[in-house]
Design a protein around this motif. Structure first.
Motif, PDB file in Angstrom:
ATOM      1  N   PRO A 149      18.661  19.379 -48.184  1.00 18.16           N
ATOM      2  CA  PRO A 149      17.730  18.311 -47.792  1.00 18.16           C
ATOM      3  C   PRO A 149      16.328  18.482 -48.362  1.00 18.16           C
ATOM      4  O   PRO A 149      15.521  17.555 -48.304  1.00 18.16           O
ATOM      5  CB  PRO A 149      17.712  18.417 -46.256  1.00 18.16           C
ATOM      6  CG  PRO A 149      18.047  19.844 -45.983  1.00 18.16           C
ATOM      7  CD  PRO A 149      19.008  20.266 -47.057  1.00 18.16           C
ATOM      8  N   ASP A 150      16.053  19.654 -48.926  1.00 17.82           N
ATOM      9  CA  ASP A 150      14.734  19.905 -49.509  1.00 17.82           C
ATOM     10  C   ASP A 150      14.701  19.642 -51.006  1.00 17.82           C
ATOM     11  O   ASP A 150      13.655  19.810 -51.641  1.00 17.82           O
ATOM     12  CB  ASP A 150      14.313  21.355 -49.239  1.00 17.82           C
ATOM     13  CG  ASP A 150      14.174  21.648 -47.752  1.00 17.82           C
ATOM     14  OD1 ASP A 150      13.643  20.776 -47.029  1.00 17.82           O
ATOM     15  OD2 ASP A 150      14.606  22.736 -47.325  1.00 17.82           O
ATOM     16  N   LYS A 151      15.836  19.251 -51.582  1.00 15.40           N
ATOM     17  CA  LYS A 151      15.919  18.968 -53.015  1.00 15.40           C
ATOM     18  C   LYS A 151      16.564  17.598 -53.210  1.00 15.40           C
ATOM     19  O   LYS A 151      17.726  17.483 -53.613  1.00 15.40           O
ATOM     20  CB  LYS A 151      16.741  20.046 -53.730  1.00 15.40           C
ATOM     21  CG  LYS A 151      16.198  21.463 -53.623  1.00 15.40           C
ATOM     22  CD  LYS A 151      14.957  21.667 -54.474  1.00 15.40           C
ATOM     23  CE  LYS A 151      14.543  23.132 -54.484  1.00 15.40           C
ATOM     24  NZ  LYS A 151      13.295  23.340 -55.284  1.00 15.40           N
ATOM     25  N   VAL A 152      15.809  16.547 -52.904  1.00 12.52           N
ATOM     26  CA  VAL A 152      16.330  15.180 -52.987  1.00 12.52           C
ATOM     27  C   VAL A 152      15.532  14.387 -54.021  1.00 12.52           C
ATOM     28  O   VAL A 152      14.295  14.402 -53.997  1.00 12.52           O
ATOM     29  CB  VAL A 152      16.261  14.465 -51.624  1.00 12.52           C
ATOM     30  CG1 VAL A 152      16.790  13.030 -51.738  1.00 12.52           C
ATOM     31  CG2 VAL A 152      17.051  15.240 -50.570  1.00 12.52           C
ATOM     32  N   VAL A 153      16.237  13.709 -54.920  1.00  9.83           N
ATOM     33  CA  VAL A 153      15.611  12.816 -55.891  1.00  9.83           C
ATOM     34  C   VAL A 153      16.317  11.470 -55.821  1.00  9.83           C
ATOM     35  O   VAL A 153      17.348  11.317 -55.162  1.00  9.83           O
ATOM     36  CB  VAL A 153      15.665  13.388 -57.322  1.00  9.83           C
ATOM     37  CG1 VAL A 153      14.854  14.660 -57.428  1.00  9.83           C
ATOM     38  CG2 VAL A 153      17.118  13.640 -57.754  1.00  9.83           C
ATOM     39  N   VAL A 154      15.762  10.479 -56.512  1.00  9.20           N
ATOM     40  CA  VAL A 154      16.323   9.132 -56.471  1.00  9.20           C
ATOM     41  C   VAL A 154      16.349   8.556 -57.883  1.00  9.20           C
ATOM     42  O   VAL A 154      15.523   8.915 -58.733  1.00  9.20           O
ATOM     43  CB  VAL A 154      15.497   8.219 -55.527  1.00  9.20           C
ATOM     44  CG1 VAL A 154      14.102   7.961 -56.087  1.00  9.20           C
ATOM     45  CG2 VAL A 154      16.219   6.900 -55.247  1.00  9.20           C
ATOM     46  N   ASP A 190       9.057   7.622 -48.796  1.00 10.04           N
ATOM     47  CA  ASP A 190       9.777   8.704 -48.130  1.00 10.04           C
ATOM     48  C   ASP A 190       9.377  10.028 -48.782  1.00 10.04           C
ATOM     49  O   ASP A 190       9.794  10.320 -49.911  1.00 10.04           O
ATOM     50  CB  ASP A 190      11.294   8.501 -48.237  1.00 10.04           C
ATOM     51  CG  ASP A 190      12.066   9.385 -47.268  1.00 10.04           C
ATOM     52  OD1 ASP A 190      11.634  10.526 -47.056  1.00 10.04           O
ATOM     53  OD2 ASP A 190      13.092   8.931 -46.727  1.00 10.04           O
ATOM     54  N   PRO A 191       8.564  10.829 -48.099  1.00 11.35           N
ATOM     55  CA  PRO A 191       8.080  12.081 -48.696  1.00 11.35           C
ATOM     56  C   PRO A 191       9.171  13.108 -48.940  1.00 11.35           C
ATOM     57  O   PRO A 191       8.956  14.100 -49.645  1.00 11.35           O
ATOM     58  CB  PRO A 191       7.062  12.590 -47.665  1.00 11.35           C
ATOM     59  CG  PRO A 191       7.492  11.973 -46.369  1.00 11.35           C
ATOM     60  CD  PRO A 191       8.048  10.632 -46.735  1.00 11.35           C
ATOM     61  N   ARG A 192      10.357  12.894 -48.378  1.00  7.57           N
ATOM     62  CA  ARG A 192      11.466  13.820 -48.619  1.00  7.57           C
ATOM     63  C   ARG A 192      12.024  13.676 -50.034  1.00  7.57           C
ATOM     64  O   ARG A 192      12.741  14.564 -50.512  1.00  7.57           O
ATOM     65  CB  ARG A 192      12.566  13.572 -47.583  1.00  7.57           C
ATOM     66  CG  ARG A 192      12.128  13.831 -46.150  1.00  7.57           C
ATOM     67  CD  ARG A 192      13.205  13.406 -45.169  1.00  7.57           C
ATOM     68  NE  ARG A 192      13.445  11.963 -45.200  1.00  7.57           N
ATOM     69  CZ  ARG A 192      14.326  11.319 -44.438  1.00  7.57           C
ATOM     70  NH1 ARG A 192      15.073  12.014 -43.580  1.00  7.57           N
ATOM     71  NH2 ARG A 192      14.479  10.016 -44.524  1.00  7.57           N
ATOM     72  N   VAL A 193      11.713  12.566 -50.693  1.00  9.96           N
ATOM     73  CA  VAL A 193      12.177  12.333 -52.063  1.00  9.96           C
ATOM     74  C   VAL A 193      11.158  12.935 -53.022  1.00  9.96           C
ATOM     75  O   VAL A 193      10.001  12.515 -53.063  1.00  9.96           O
ATOM     76  CB  VAL A 193      12.359  10.827 -52.333  1.00  9.96           C
ATOM     77  CG1 VAL A 193      12.756  10.586 -53.779  1.00  9.96           C
ATOM     78  CG2 VAL A 193      13.400  10.250 -51.380  1.00  9.96           C
ATOM     79  N   LYS A 194      11.571  13.919 -53.786  1.00 10.01           N
ATOM     80  CA  LYS A 194      10.643  14.698 -54.604  1.00 10.01           C
ATOM     81  C   LYS A 194      10.304  14.051 -55.944  1.00 10.01           C
ATOM     82  O   LYS A 194       9.252  14.333 -56.521  1.00 10.01           O
ATOM     83  CB  LYS A 194      11.227  16.096 -54.867  1.00 10.01           C
ATOM     84  CG  LYS A 194      11.659  16.847 -53.609  1.00 10.01           C
ATOM     85  CD  LYS A 194      10.543  16.951 -52.579  1.00 10.01           C
ATOM     86  CE  LYS A 194      11.007  17.749 -51.364  1.00 10.01           C
ATOM     87  NZ  LYS A 194      10.004  17.719 -50.268  1.00 10.01           N
ATOM     88  N   ALA A 195      11.194  13.199 -56.463  1.00 13.38           N
ATOM     89  CA  ALA A 195      10.964  12.583 -57.768  1.00 13.38           C
ATOM     90  C   ALA A 195      11.970  11.456 -57.954  1.00 13.38           C
ATOM     91  O   ALA A 195      12.962  11.360 -57.218  1.00 13.38           O
ATOM     92  CB  ALA A 195      11.099  13.609 -58.896  1.00 13.38           C
ATOM     93  N   LEU A 318      12.571  19.537 -59.808  1.00 16.36           N
ATOM     94  CA  LEU A 318      13.079  20.257 -58.635  1.00 16.36           C
ATOM     95  C   LEU A 318      13.033  21.766 -58.800  1.00 16.36           C
ATOM     96  O   LEU A 318      12.788  22.500 -57.835  1.00 16.36           O
ATOM     97  CB  LEU A 318      14.525  19.841 -58.344  1.00 16.36           C
ATOM     98  CG  LEU A 318      14.755  18.438 -57.790  1.00 16.36           C
ATOM     99  CD1 LEU A 318      16.246  18.228 -57.520  1.00 16.36           C
ATOM    100  CD2 LEU A 318      13.956  18.191 -56.521  1.00 16.36           C
ATOM    101  N   TYR A 319      13.297  22.229 -60.015  1.00 21.15           N
ATOM    102  CA  TYR A 319      13.383  23.671 -60.262  1.00 21.15           C
ATOM    103  C   TYR A 319      12.422  24.018 -61.393  1.00 21.15           C
ATOM    104  O   TYR A 319      12.814  24.086 -62.562  1.00 21.15           O
ATOM    105  CB  TYR A 319      14.820  24.066 -60.618  1.00 21.15           C
ATOM    106  CG  TYR A 319      15.824  23.718 -59.545  1.00 21.15           C
ATOM    107  CD1 TYR A 319      15.961  24.504 -58.402  1.00 21.15           C
ATOM    108  CD2 TYR A 319      16.629  22.583 -59.662  1.00 21.15           C
ATOM    109  CE1 TYR A 319      16.877  24.177 -57.406  1.00 21.15           C
ATOM    110  CE2 TYR A 319      17.555  22.258 -58.677  1.00 21.15           C
ATOM    111  CZ  TYR A 319      17.668  23.058 -57.555  1.00 21.15           C
ATOM    112  OH  TYR A 319      18.576  22.724 -56.573  1.00 21.15           O
TER     113      TYR A 319
END
Length: 349
Positions: A149-154, A190-195, A318-319
């Motif tokens: 859940p800490d590595k979510v993109v769209v 949604d701040p959970r989406v990193k990129a 993400l990495y």
């Protein structure tokens, strides 16, 4: 999917990739959502460990993939976008593809002010994050796969890109004063989406909606007045330099790049990137389906460029330590290969 690129793919193979894995696709996973007229159906596509020296990450990073609103009967649903969904999964992502309420599969009517069910579409994506544990529990236990859940993109294409942009910070203000006397602003950050990657996205409506065509303003997207000024999340925008859209805009093809041009620069260079594909139309080489009738610029080479460049960029967001090397090699390939330079232009800010 195949382990090797199509025989017509040549220069794009100089864009390096990590080893691919076999993929497994499971659908539908059905999630009841309160106040949604239909349950949320999602396809999950995953890499599986084939006992190689480099097994997939576990827990897996998650990529939410939002479909467009094309003329096909099935592609605008969880059934579509196999060319990119399988590719992203083979290289390490867990892909979650919902069927939005706007899909031709459902043919649902909509209320004025929510044409194309555009407000529920980003909510669908956020609901997938809310229900990651439910989705994970629906996977075969023998796989032992976890979702991170800490590595979510769209990512999204066309109307799906419009949808994805909301999670990254874009907003829309319905210009119809009779419908919205107070000019209501719609947001779904949604701040959970990193990129995110926006493929063939829509652009700005312009001053007094001057960038919208009569058909776009009056019939197709009467709710539309997007702003990218607060879209601060890392974003890659991709469009084709032959993607003319006179039914939507009075502008040229650069309209599709507004989410890059009009959004603020990122925390570090590369957090906002633009990939322009020469000779590409709205299908970007065939991202929505294999040999799809709606693709007017079918090209295995072009498709491979889109897949490899967008994957490398997302992985690097993400990495950082591991992914930055992948992204640097991708940039070197785009800048150093003469054939690639004739097919794609990359810029960042």
């Amino acid at each position: 999917m195949h382990t090797k690129p199509h025989t017509l793919v040549r220069s794009a193979t100089s864009i390096a990739l990590p080893p691919s894995k076999p993929v497994l696709s499971i659908s539908p996973i059905v999630i009841p959502i309160k106040d949604r007229p239909l349950p949320l159906e999602v396809r999950v596509t995953l890499p599986i460990d084939n006992s190689s020296s480099s097994p997939p990450k576990n827990p897996l990073p998650v990529l939410l993939l939002s479909h467009g609103h094309g003329h096909s009967n099935y592609l605008s649903s969880l059934e579509g976008y196999a060319p990119i969904a399988e590719f992203y999964a083979a290289h390490g992502f867990a892909i979650l593809q919902p069927t939005h309420l706007s899909s031709a599969h459902y043919a649902l009517s909509y209320e004025p002010g929510d044409e194309l069910h555009f407000k529920s579409r980003p909510s669908d994506l956020s609901a997938l994050i809310d229900h990651l544990s439910v989705i994970e529990a629906s996977l075969p236990t023998s796989l032992g796969i976890k979702l991170n859940p800490d590595k979510v993109v769209v990512a999204g294409h066309s109307l799906g890109a419009f949808t994805a942009s909301f999670l990254l910070g874009a907003s829309n203000t319905d210009p119809r004063k009779t419908l919205n006397p107070r000019s209501s602003k719609f947001t779904a950050f949604d701040p959970r989406v990193k990129a995110g990657v926006l493929l063939a996205n829509t652009g700005s409506a312009g001053p007094n909606l001057s960038y919208l065509s009569d058909m776009g303003r009056e019939k197709l997207i009467p709710f539309y007045d997007m702003s990218f000024e607060e879209m601060t999340s890392p974003t890659m925008v991709v469009y084709g330099d032959e993607d003319e859209s006179p039914y939507l805009t009075t502008r040229g093809v650069d309209w599709h790049g507004d989410a890059y041009t009009l959004s603020p620069a990122g925390r570090k260079k590369g957090d906002k990137s633009l990939l322009v594909l020469k000779g590409a139309k709205h299908g970007l080489g065939g991202i929505s389906g294999w040999d799809a009738g709606e693709t007017l610029d079918e090209s295995p080479e072009r498709l491979e460029i889109v897949r490899r460049v967008t994957f490398a960029w997302l992985w690097s967001r993400l990495y950082e330590e591991e992914g930055e090397g992948v992204w640097e090699e991708t940039k070197k390939a785009l800048e150093g290969d003469e054939e690639l330079k004739r097919m794609a232009i990359l810029e960042s800010k």
